[in-house]
Write a protein that holds these residues in place. Structure first.
Motif, PDB file in Angstrom:
ATOM      1  N   LEU A   1      40.586 -12.203  12.357  1.00 27.37           N
ATOM      2  CA  LEU A   1      40.193 -14.050  12.859  1.00 27.37           C
ATOM      3  C   LEU A   1      39.659 -13.864  13.025  1.00 27.37           C
ATOM      4  N   PHE A   2      39.307 -15.034  13.773  1.00 26.96           N
ATOM      5  CA  PHE A   2      38.608 -16.112  14.013  1.00 26.96           C
ATOM      6  C   PHE A   2      36.793 -15.328  14.224  1.00 26.96           C
ATOM      7  N   GLY A   3      36.661 -14.048  13.196  1.00 27.54           N
ATOM      8  CA  GLY A   3      35.479 -13.718  12.900  1.00 27.54           C
ATOM      9  C   GLY A   3      35.201 -12.850  13.169  1.00 27.54           C
ATOM     10  N   THR A   4      36.356 -11.879  13.846  1.00 27.62           N
ATOM     11  CA  THR A   4      36.750 -10.514  14.622  1.00 27.62           C
ATOM     12  C   THR A   4      35.812  -9.385  13.488  1.00 27.62           C
ATOM     13  N   ASP A   5      35.221  -8.620  14.950  1.00 23.09           N
ATOM     14  CA  ASP A   5      35.050  -6.799  13.376  1.00 23.09           C
ATOM     15  C   ASP A   5      35.914  -7.068  12.936  1.00 23.09           C
ATOM     16  N   ALA A   6      36.326  -6.247  12.130  1.00 21.15           N
ATOM     17  CA  ALA A   6      36.816  -4.803  11.181  1.00 21.15           C
ATOM     18  C   ALA A   6      37.428  -3.948  11.712  1.00 21.15           C
ATOM     19  N   GLY A   7      37.163  -3.220  12.512  1.00 18.53           N
ATOM     20  CA  GLY A   7      36.806  -2.457  13.332  1.00 18.53           C
ATOM     21  C   GLY A   7      37.558  -2.251  14.244  1.00 18.53           C
ATOM     22  N   ARG A   8      38.016  -4.130  14.846  1.00 21.58           N
ATOM     23  CA  ARG A   8      38.785  -4.231  16.509  1.00 21.58           C
ATOM     24  C   ARG A   8      40.301  -4.286  15.554  1.00 21.58           C
ATOM     25  N   ARG A   9      40.447  -4.107  14.777  1.00 20.59           N
ATOM     26  CA  ARG A   9      41.499  -4.927  14.357  1.00 20.59           C
ATOM     27  C   ARG A   9      42.219  -3.104  13.868  1.00 20.59           C
ATOM     28  N   PRO A  10      43.781  -3.122  13.727  1.00 21.40           N
ATOM     29  CA  PRO A  10      44.421  -2.032  13.953  1.00 21.40           C
ATOM     30  C   PRO A  10      45.029  -2.064  12.571  1.00 21.40           C
ATOM     31  N   SER A  11      44.900  -1.266  11.532  1.00 16.57           N
ATOM     32  CA  SER A  11      45.475  -1.061  10.385  1.00 16.57           C
ATOM     33  C   SER A  11      47.301  -1.504  10.266  1.00 16.57           C
ATOM     34  N   PRO A  12      48.096  -1.858   8.709  1.00 16.68           N
ATOM     35  CA  PRO A  12      49.097  -2.467   9.227  1.00 16.68           C
ATOM     36  C   PRO A  12      50.198  -1.526   9.707  1.00 16.68           C
ATOM     37  N   GLU A  13      49.891  -0.373   9.348  1.00 13.78           N
ATOM     38  CA  GLU A  13      50.982   1.268  10.042  1.00 13.78           C
ATOM     39  C   GLU A  13      50.512   1.124  11.563  1.00 13.78           C
ATOM     40  N   LYS A  14      49.428   1.237  11.893  1.00 15.07           N
ATOM     41  CA  LYS A  14      48.877   0.843  13.132  1.00 15.07           C
ATOM     42  C   LYS A  14      49.715  -0.430  13.689  1.00 15.07           C
ATOM     43  N   ALA A  15      49.546  -1.728  13.329  1.00 16.64           N
ATOM     44  CA  ALA A  15      49.795  -2.676  13.909  1.00 16.64           C
ATOM     45  C   ALA A  15      52.058  -2.881  14.213  1.00 16.64           C
ATOM     46  N   ARG A  16      52.209  -2.278  13.133  1.00 14.56           N
ATOM     47  CA  ARG A  16      53.762  -2.165  13.346  1.00 14.56           C
ATOM     48  C   ARG A  16      54.205  -1.364  13.780  1.00 14.56           C
ATOM     49  N   SER A  17      53.603   0.322  14.189  1.00 16.92           N
ATOM     50  CA  SER A  17      53.566   0.867  15.361  1.00 16.92           C
ATOM     51  C   SER A  17      53.846   0.072  16.577  1.00 16.92           C
ATOM     52  N   LEU A  18      52.680  -0.682  17.884  1.00 18.15           N
ATOM     53  CA  LEU A  18      52.334  -1.143  18.177  1.00 18.15           C
ATOM     54  C   LEU A  18      53.297  -2.338  17.997  1.00 18.15           C
ATOM     55  N   PHE A  19      53.464  -3.506  17.133  1.00 22.89           N
ATOM     56  CA  PHE A  19      54.732  -4.054  17.584  1.00 22.89           C
ATOM     57  C   PHE A  19      56.048  -3.567  18.004  1.00 22.89           C
ATOM     58  N   ALA A  20      56.137  -2.566  16.956  1.00 23.21           N
ATOM     59  CA  ALA A  20      57.522  -1.811  17.877  1.00 23.21           C
ATOM     60  C   ALA A  20      57.329  -1.220  19.564  1.00 23.21           C
ATOM     61  N   GLN A  21      56.324  -0.672  19.689  1.00 26.78           N
ATOM     62  CA  GLN A  21      56.014   0.033  21.108  1.00 26.78           C
ATOM     63  C   GLN A  21      56.610  -1.880  21.824  1.00 26.78           C
ATOM     64  N   VAL A  22      55.360  -2.764  21.974  1.00 22.00           N
ATOM     65  CA  VAL A  22      55.733  -4.914  22.430  1.00 22.00           C
ATOM     66  C   VAL A  22      56.755  -4.789  22.764  1.00 22.00           C
ATOM     67  N   LEU A  23      58.052  -4.689  21.615  1.00 20.91           N
ATOM     68  CA  LEU A  23      59.504  -4.638  21.721  1.00 20.91           C
ATOM     69  C   LEU A  23      59.739  -3.755  23.175  1.00 20.91           C
ATOM     70  N   GLU A  24      59.222  -2.629  22.511  1.00 24.97           N
ATOM     71  CA  GLU A  24      59.812  -1.613  23.626  1.00 24.97           C
ATOM     72  C   GLU A  24      59.507  -1.916  25.270  1.00 24.97           C
ATOM     73  N   GLU A  25      59.095  -2.807  25.218  1.00 25.02           N
ATOM     74  CA  GLU A  25      58.301  -3.392  26.361  1.00 25.02           C
ATOM     75  C   GLU A  25      58.925  -4.774  27.584  1.00 25.02           C
ATOM     76  N   PHE A  26      59.414  -5.032  26.065  1.00 22.84           N
ATOM     77  CA  PHE A  26      59.831  -6.359  26.712  1.00 22.84           C
ATOM     78  C   PHE A  26      61.047  -6.168  26.946  1.00 22.84           C
ATOM     79  N   GLU A  27      61.879  -5.334  26.109  1.00 26.30           N
ATOM     80  CA  GLU A  27      62.702  -4.496  26.915  1.00 26.30           C
ATOM     81  C   GLU A  27      62.827  -3.875  28.504  1.00 26.30           C
ATOM     82  N   GLU A  28      61.951  -2.798  28.493  1.00 27.83           N
ATOM     83  CA  GLU A  28      62.689  -2.902  29.777  1.00 27.83           C
ATOM     84  C   GLU A  28      61.582  -3.808  31.229  1.00 27.83           C
ATOM     85  N   GLU A  29      60.901  -4.784  30.327  1.00 24.24           N
ATOM     86  CA  GLU A  29      60.835  -5.266  31.453  1.00 24.24           C
ATOM     87  C   GLU A  29      62.077  -6.959  31.508  1.00 24.24           C
ATOM     88  N   GLY A  30      63.329  -6.680  30.395  1.00 22.38           N
ATOM     89  CA  GLY A  30      64.090  -6.825  30.942  1.00 22.38           C
ATOM     90  C   GLY A  30      63.998  -8.602  29.987  1.00 22.38           C
TER      91      GLY A  30
END
Length: 679
Positions: free
Chosen positions: A596-625
């Motif tokens: 997006l926005f002309g960013t370097d493709a190497g900066r963007r994680p793969s879909p599999e990695k993104a899904r893993s990061l997304f699950a991690q974000v959910l865990e962080e949200f849960e930890e924060e309440g």
């Protein structure tokens, strides 16, 4: 009254007196009220005899007596102008007949010609006519009332109505009203109440009419001539510190000085149902002080817990924060509270049913040592921990309703009473564009403060308004004045105005002391409700902020931050407004991997990695309440990883299919399922 006098006369005679003496005294007592007309006839006859001895055949005396007769008859007619027509005419005829006979008797002699016969026949007739009138007046008292009342009712168009016996109390008069059969109904009385108040020179709120439920033409008219609510009464503490929530909550006083109260739990012995409460009133009406009166009464009881949501950052309630089990300022925290409350209801009803309670009772808050309330099948005492009453309080609920939808409280309001839960909703204008009709119909109790006259129908039932309740007459000119409609209050009290106590800076010290007492002596939350909340919203409840007496004094000012895409409390991203959450979402497209926005493709994680990061974000949200989330909450994550919020919406749908999130009542918002519950 006559019976009491009779007993007194009979008992006044000595025990050894004769029976004839007692009967004679009784007859004399009964005859006394009827003697004056007969004494008048006898006096007229005696005056005729004496006058004849003095003025027989005197022309001058004849002229004088004739003028005196005419003058006395005219004076009688003039004096009787304020009485009924029948009484006025009867009096004038009696005086005219008596004075004419007396003139003739004085000049010609009482036995001359027909004068003697006229006296012997006409005298008893006149006396008996007054006796009959007296008897009829006594028997007609219960339905005829005071004659002056007829003129008053005639002025307002109820000339044929009858006012019966009146009950006079300090600053309160209650009169029975009977309307003309087939011609008038109770609706006719309610329509003329303002004109009746005008005729009595009283405010419209001083008159109320309570129709008889068993009759369309009978009711009670209540008049409160003096406004005893004009004096301001400051809050000085709770009414029953350490009592049960099942005891009445005293929040002020009525206009006759009696206490203004309401109940939250039901009472099967009294035939009273549990209730939810709507607190409504315009700006400056004293609604805030009214809410404080109710809330301080609640937290002063030993067997209740409170969950509070206040988008105003606890502006009024901050001294009471240590008394609450859970307090949120709105936003995602309030969303989590609503979800937890919905989940707690079936868990609590299941516990109450297992312990043989058809509704919450004070005994349910105690350890279950009574075999009659055991959850064991062998009939022995189970010893389970008790379940305190729970109050879910949503202050300035219009904010929450805008965020969660106008029916956010409908399910809670319809089901919570059986679970020992009362819902309290406070807002300025409970109109149908803010609160659904289903929610409003499920709030049986209302505390209605001053409002715009056009909004009266939103707050009070139509029957109460017809009976004389008009909060629109106060507006913001009578802070604290209110009407209370709630189970347990007699219906004739519904249109009676009351006034809550005023909170001043000196009241803050009392509130802080009360909060300290509640934190030390209040009921702890029961395990059933705790498990339901933790399994539903996880750390949003487990790691909720617990306020202590010290923390409420040192809290810094709350900084309110509004995001650019938050308008009027909405949690829907403008970018996602066109997404249909019910439609099948597409799989990842090749274009989704483009940066997006002309960013370097190497900066963007793969879909599999993104899904893993997304699950991690959910865990962080849960930890924060932060248990209620939507695409807006992933803004920073999207910018850091180069994915759009549309991609996040797809991942949230996948998480729903995996059981990691659950949809909420609001479109585009999801509740994170705690990890243990999801597993």
């Amino acid at each position: 009254m006559a019976r009491k006098n009779t007993e007194y006369v009979l008992d006044d005679h000595p025990r050894g007196g004769s029976e004839s003496g007692s009967v004679g005294g009784y007859l004399l007592h009964r005859a006394k009220p009827h003697l004056p007309p007969w004494l008048g006839v006898a006096g007229t006859g005696l005056a005729g005899v004496l006058g004849n001895l003095r003025w027989a055949d005197s022309a001058a005396a004849g002229v004088g007596l004739t003028v005196a007769s005419v003058a006395l008859t005219g004076a009688t007619w003039w004096i009787g102008r304020n009485t009924s027509q029948q009484r006025r005419l009867h009096s004038a005829i009696t005086v005219a007949a008596g004075s004419a006979w007396l003139t003739g008797a004085c000049l010609a002699g009482p036995a001359t010609g027909p004068l003697g016969d006229l006296f012997l026949m006409g005298g008893p007739v006149v006396a008996l006519s007054w006796n009959v009138r007296m008897v009829m007046r006594r028997t007609d008292t219960d339905t005829a009332g005071v004659s002056s009342d007829k003129g008053l009712l005639e002025k307002v168009g109820l000339a044929r109505a009858a006012i019966g016996s009146a009950k006079v109390e300090p600053n309160r008069v209650t009169a029975q009203v009977a309307l003309e059969p087939g011609e008038q109904t109770n609706d006719d009385v309610t329509k003329v109440l303002p004109r009746l108040a005008s005729a009595l020179d009283l405010p419209t709120t001083a008159l109320r009419y309570m129709p008889d439920a068993g009759s369309a033409r009978r009711g009670e008219l209540v008049i409160v001539p003096e406004d005893m609510l004009a004096e301001v009464v400051e809050y000085d503490g709770p009414s029953r510190l350490g009592g049960s929530i099942a005891d009445p909550l005293i929040i002020g006083r009525y206009d006759d000085g009696s206490p203004l109260m309401l109940w939250l739990p039901g009472d099967p012995d009294a035939g009273r149902n549990a209730t939810h409460v709507l607190i409504a009133g315009g700006t400056g009406s004293g609604k805030g002080d009214g809410a404080l009166n109710v809330l301080t009464e609640i937290v002063s009881r030993r067997d209740v817990n409170v969950w509070l949501s206040d988008p105003k950052s606890f502006q009024d309630f901050r001294p009471l924060l240590p008394a609450f089990d859970w307090a949120e300022e709105g936003g995602a925290g309030t969303e989590a509270m609503v979800e937890a409350l919905q989940a707690a209801i079936p868990a609590r009803t299941r516990w109450l049913g297992a312990h043989r309670y058809r509704q919450w009772l004070p005994e349910a808050a105690l350890p279950q040592t009574d075999p009659a309330h055991s959850c064991r099948t062998d009939g022995s005492a189970c010893g389970c921990e008790g379940m305190p009453f729970l109050v879910g309080w949503f202050e300035e609920a219009a904010n929450t309703l805008r965020a969660l939808g106008d029916d956010a409280f409908t399910g809670i309001a319809q089901e919570a009473r059986a679970a020992g839960v009362s819902l309290v909703i406070s807002l300025q204008r409970p109109s149908y564009d803010q609160m659904s009709t289903s929610t409003r119909a499920s709030l049986p109790s209302v505390i209605a403060f001053g409002c715009d006259p056009r909004d009266e129908g939103f707050a009070l039932p139509e029957t109460v308004i017809d009976s004389g309740a008009h909060p629109g007459a106060w507006g913001n000119r009578r802070p604290g004045y209110c009407y209370v409609v709630s189970p347990g209050i007699p219906e004739d009290r519904y249109p009676a105005p009351g006034r809550t106590r005023r909170f001043t800076p000196r009241s803050m010290d009392v509130m802080e002391q009360l909060a300290d007492w509640a934190a030390a002596h209040g009921a702890p939350m029961d395990p059933v409700t705790i498990r339901a909340a933790e399994s539903t919203v996880g750390n949003a409840y487990t790691k909720r902020r617990r306020h202590t007496p010290d923390s409420t004094q040192t809290d810094p000012a709350v900084e309110v931050v509004e995001e650019d895409n938050m308008v009027d409390g909405s949690f829907i991203d403008p970018e996602d407004e066109e997404i249909d959450p019910e439609a099948d979402l597409p799989d990842d497209q090749p274009g989704d991997d483009e940066p997006l926005f002309g960013t370097d493709a190497g900066r963007r994680p793969s879909p599999e990695k993104a899904r893993s990061l997304f699950a991690q974000v959910l865990e962080e949200f849960e930890e924060e309440g932060r248990m209620i989330v939507g695409p807006r909450d992933f803004k920073d994550w999207c910018e850091a990883n180069g994915y759009s919020r549309s991609w996040v919406s797809v991942r949230l749908k996948d998480a729903y299919l995996d059981g990691r999130v659950e949809p909420t009542n609001e479109t585009g918002r999801w509740r994170i399922v705690p990890v243990l519950a999801a597993a």
